[in-house]
Design a protein around this motif. Structure first.
Motif, PDB file in Angstrom:
ATOM      1  N   ALA A 298       0.813  -1.221   0.000  1.00 39.10           N
ATOM      2  CA  ALA A 298       0.000   0.000   0.000  1.00 39.10           C
ATOM      3  C   ALA A 298       0.845   1.268   0.000  1.00 39.10           C
ATOM      4  N   LYS A 299       2.145   1.162   0.273  1.00 32.45           N
ATOM      5  CA  LYS A 299       2.944   2.383   0.367  1.00 32.45           C
ATOM      6  C   LYS A 299       3.273   2.952  -1.013  1.00 32.45           C
ATOM      7  N   HIS A 300       3.835   2.128  -1.897  1.00 28.62           N
ATOM      8  CA  HIS A 300       4.200   2.633  -3.223  1.00 28.62           C
ATOM      9  C   HIS A 300       3.585   1.827  -4.360  1.00 28.62           C
ATOM     10  N   GLY A 301       2.805   0.794  -4.026  1.00 23.00           N
ATOM     11  CA  GLY A 301       2.013   0.111  -5.034  1.00 23.00           C
ATOM     12  C   GLY A 301       2.638  -1.067  -5.734  1.00 23.00           C
ATOM     13  N   SER A 302       3.837  -1.483  -5.366  1.00 25.26           N
ATOM     14  CA  SER A 302       4.388  -2.695  -5.980  1.00 25.26           C
ATOM     15  C   SER A 302       3.499  -3.883  -5.647  1.00 25.26           C
ATOM     16  N   THR A 303       3.469  -4.873  -6.547  1.00 24.47           N
ATOM     17  CA  THR A 303       2.678  -6.074  -6.296  1.00 24.47           C
ATOM     18  C   THR A 303       3.585  -7.303  -6.353  1.00 24.47           C
ATOM     19  N   PHE A 304       3.198  -8.314  -5.573  1.00 23.46           N
ATOM     20  CA  PHE A 304       3.980  -9.545  -5.432  1.00 23.46           C
ATOM     21  C   PHE A 304       3.091 -10.741  -5.738  1.00 23.46           C
ATOM     22  N   GLY A 305       3.618 -11.711  -6.465  1.00 22.47           N
ATOM     23  CA  GLY A 305       2.862 -12.926  -6.757  1.00 22.47           C
ATOM     24  C   GLY A 305       2.557 -13.683  -5.482  1.00 22.47           C
ATOM     25  N   THR A 306       1.316 -14.138  -5.356  1.00 19.82           N
ATOM     26  CA  THR A 306       0.956 -14.861  -4.132  1.00 19.82           C
ATOM     27  C   THR A 306       1.704 -16.193  -4.031  1.00 19.82           C
ATOM     28  N   CYS A 307       1.943 -16.832  -5.179  1.00 20.00           N
ATOM     29  CA  CYS A 307       2.589 -18.148  -5.163  1.00 20.00           C
ATOM     30  C   CYS A 307       4.111 -18.052  -5.232  1.00 20.00           C
ATOM     31  N   SER A 308       4.635 -17.006  -5.857  1.00 20.47           N
ATOM     32  CA  SER A 308       6.081 -16.887  -6.046  1.00 20.47           C
ATOM     33  C   SER A 308       6.725 -15.895  -5.094  1.00 20.47           C
ATOM     34  N   GLY A 309       5.949 -14.933  -4.602  1.00 11.44           N
ATOM     35  CA  GLY A 309       6.499 -13.851  -3.783  1.00 11.44           C
ATOM     36  C   GLY A 309       7.300 -12.842  -4.588  1.00 11.44           C
TER      37      GLY A 309
END
Ligand code: FES
Length: 139
Positions: free
Chosen positions: A72-83
């Motif tokens: 939520a700070k800068h909006g990067s997203t991470f894969g739930t399965c891979s991280g």
């Protein structure tokens, strides 16, 4: 050998969207961990963005966008399965993982590097089950 601690159920993680708990490493350093849905099972990641030390679950669940964990700070997203993150300020980094297993619908902590402390955030502990200011951990 002690039984591996049951954290929650796979169904609960899928229904609620995530599950937050706190562990300690071999040095007594606490770490928040998030369980997130991954296909039919779950994965466990440190509850901190790799860009800055910012919680992905700030006490009201993990935020998702297009199926990915959102910082939520800068909006990067991470894969739930891979991280793994392929975008924004955290690009080309991967959330540190914690080893869990799904056994008969339960999620259990099987990571030798961590000991389960309690459900919820680090400061959610009610103080009944771990030493506080009288800790015998030496530095
Ligand atoms: S702190 Fe998460 S993208 Fe910056």
């Amino acid at each position: 050998m002690a039984a591996e601690p049951t954290l929650t159920t796979v169904d609960h993680v899928h229904e609620e969207g995530s599950f937050l708990f706190t562990v300690a490493d071999d040095y007594g350093v606490t770490q928040e961990v998030i369980l997130v849905p991954c296909e039919d099972g779950v994965e466990a990641w440190h509850n901190r963005c790799t860009h800055e030390d910012f919680k992905l679950d700030r006490g009201f669940g993990v935020i998702y966008r297009e199926g990915e964990i959102v910082c939520a700070k800068h909006g990067s997203t991470f894969g739930t399965c891979s991280g793994f993150c392929d975008n924004g300020d955290a690009k080309d980094t991967t959330l540190p993982s914690v080893e869990v297993a799904c056994e008969d619908g339960d999620v259990v902590l099987v990571d030798d590097g961590y000991t389960f402390l309690h459900e919820g955030a680090e400061d959610d502990d009610d103080g009944d089950d771990v030493p506080g200011s009288t800790s015998n951990v030496g530095f």
